[in-house]
Design a protein around this motif. Structure first.
Motif, PDB file in Angstrom:
ATOM      1  N   TRP A  32      16.710  34.680  25.980  1.00 18.53           N
ATOM      2  CA  TRP A  32      16.006  35.535  26.937  1.00 18.53           C
ATOM      3  C   TRP A  32      16.432  35.224  28.373  1.00 18.53           C
ATOM      4  O   TRP A  32      16.539  36.112  29.206  1.00 18.53           O
ATOM      5  N   LYS A  33      16.723  33.959  28.660  1.00 20.40           N
ATOM      6  CA  LYS A  33      17.110  33.546  30.004  1.00 20.40           C
ATOM      7  C   LYS A  33      18.586  33.775  30.285  1.00 20.40           C
ATOM      8  O   LYS A  33      19.016  33.747  31.429  1.00 20.40           O
ATOM      9  N   ASP A  34      19.395  34.011  29.253  1.00 21.80           N
ATOM     10  CA  ASP A  34      20.842  34.209  29.410  1.00 21.80           C
ATOM     11  C   ASP A  34      21.090  35.496  30.188  1.00 21.80           C
ATOM     12  O   ASP A  34      20.633  36.566  29.812  1.00 21.80           O
ATOM     13  N   GLU A  35      21.824  35.397  31.296  1.00 17.66           N
ATOM     14  CA  GLU A  35      22.061  36.547  32.163  1.00 17.66           C
ATOM     15  C   GLU A  35      23.528  36.975  32.183  1.00 17.66           C
ATOM     16  O   GLU A  35      23.934  37.746  33.038  1.00 17.66           O
ATOM     17  N   GLU A  36      24.344  36.518  31.253  1.00 11.54           N
ATOM     18  CA  GLU A  36      25.753  36.892  31.231  1.00 11.54           C
ATOM     19  C   GLU A  36      25.939  38.376  30.972  1.00 11.54           C
ATOM     20  O   GLU A  36      26.811  39.001  31.535  1.00 11.54           O
ATOM     21  N   GLY A  37      25.141  38.958  30.112  1.00  9.32           N
ATOM     22  CA  GLY A  37      25.257  40.372  29.790  1.00  9.32           C
ATOM     23  C   GLY A  37      24.908  41.267  30.967  1.00  9.32           C
ATOM     24  O   GLY A  37      25.384  42.390  31.070  1.00  9.32           O
TER      25      GLY A  37
ATOM     26  N   VAL B 143      26.698  44.906  32.526  1.00 11.95           N
ATOM     27  CA  VAL B 143      25.930  46.125  32.787  1.00 11.95           C
ATOM     28  C   VAL B 143      26.079  46.539  34.241  1.00 11.95           C
ATOM     29  O   VAL B 143      26.262  47.725  34.545  1.00 11.95           O
ATOM     30  N   GLU B 144      26.039  45.591  35.145  1.00  7.34           N
ATOM     31  CA  GLU B 144      26.196  45.905  36.569  1.00  7.34           C
ATOM     32  C   GLU B 144      27.569  46.496  36.852  1.00  7.34           C
ATOM     33  O   GLU B 144      27.696  47.457  37.613  1.00  7.34           O
ATOM     34  N   TYR B 145      28.615  45.936  36.235  1.00  7.75           N
ATOM     35  CA  TYR B 145      29.953  46.500  36.410  1.00  7.75           C
ATOM     36  C   TYR B 145      30.013  47.917  35.848  1.00  7.75           C
ATOM     37  O   TYR B 145      30.644  48.795  36.422  1.00  7.75           O
ATOM     38  N   GLY B 146      29.383  48.138  34.730  1.00  8.70           N
ATOM     39  CA  GLY B 146      29.346  49.474  34.134  1.00  8.70           C
ATOM     40  C   GLY B 146      28.672  50.484  35.041  1.00  8.70           C
ATOM     41  O   GLY B 146      29.152  51.617  35.192  1.00  8.70           O
TER      42      GLY B 146
ATOM     43  N   LEU C  34      29.108  54.969  39.007  1.00 12.21           N
ATOM     44  CA  LEU C  34      28.840  55.535  40.332  1.00 12.21           C
ATOM     45  C   LEU C  34      30.127  55.879  41.072  1.00 12.21           C
ATOM     46  O   LEU C  34      30.235  56.940  41.706  1.00 12.21           O
ATOM     47  N   ILE C  35      31.114  54.996  40.987  1.00  8.79           N
ATOM     48  CA  ILE C  35      32.398  55.268  41.637  1.00  8.79           C
ATOM     49  C   ILE C  35      33.058  56.482  40.998  1.00  8.79           C
ATOM     50  O   ILE C  35      33.608  57.342  41.695  1.00  8.79           O
ATOM     51  N   SER C  36      33.003  56.578  39.677  1.00  7.09           N
ATOM     52  CA  SER C  36      33.589  57.724  38.978  1.00  7.09           C
ATOM     53  C   SER C  36      32.904  59.025  39.384  1.00  7.09           C
ATOM     54  O   SER C  36      33.574  60.037  39.608  1.00  7.09           O
ATOM     55  N   ALA C  37      31.595  59.002  39.477  1.00  2.00           N
ATOM     56  CA  ALA C  37      30.867  60.198  39.874  1.00  2.00           C
ATOM     57  C   ALA C  37      31.241  60.619  41.296  1.00  2.00           C
ATOM     58  O   ALA C  37      31.424  61.808  41.573  1.00  2.00           O
ATOM     59  N   ALA C  38      31.389  59.653  42.183  1.00  2.00           N
ATOM     60  CA  ALA C  38      31.778  59.968  43.561  1.00  2.00           C
ATOM     61  C   ALA C  38      33.190  60.542  43.610  1.00  2.00           C
ATOM     62  O   ALA C  38      33.454  61.517  44.336  1.00  2.00           O
TER      63      ALA C  38
END
Length: 54
Positions: free
Chosen positions: A9-14, A18-21, A26-30
């Motif tokens: 639950w504390k693991d934040e690697e994923g 998600v943030e890169y995705g 957003l860049i693609s939409a722009a």
């Protein structure tokens, strides 16, 4: 077993993936929006040049 669940639950690697995705989306939409806006104007400019040629 409970300790392993807490560690998962504390693991934040994923979250980074998600943030890169989200950034890529957003860049693609722009980019797509910009291309659509410029594309119409560019087409009109080429048609004007084509009409002016003999």
């Amino acid at each position: 077993m409970l300790e392993k669940m807490k560690n998962l639950w504390k693991d934040e690697e994923g979250a980074t993936a998600v943030e890169y995705g989200v950034m890529i989306a957003l860049i693609s939409a722009a980019l797509i929006g910009t291309i659509v806006l410029i594309g119409g104007k560019l087409l009109a400019a080429f048609e004007t040049v084509e009409a002016a040629l003999p």
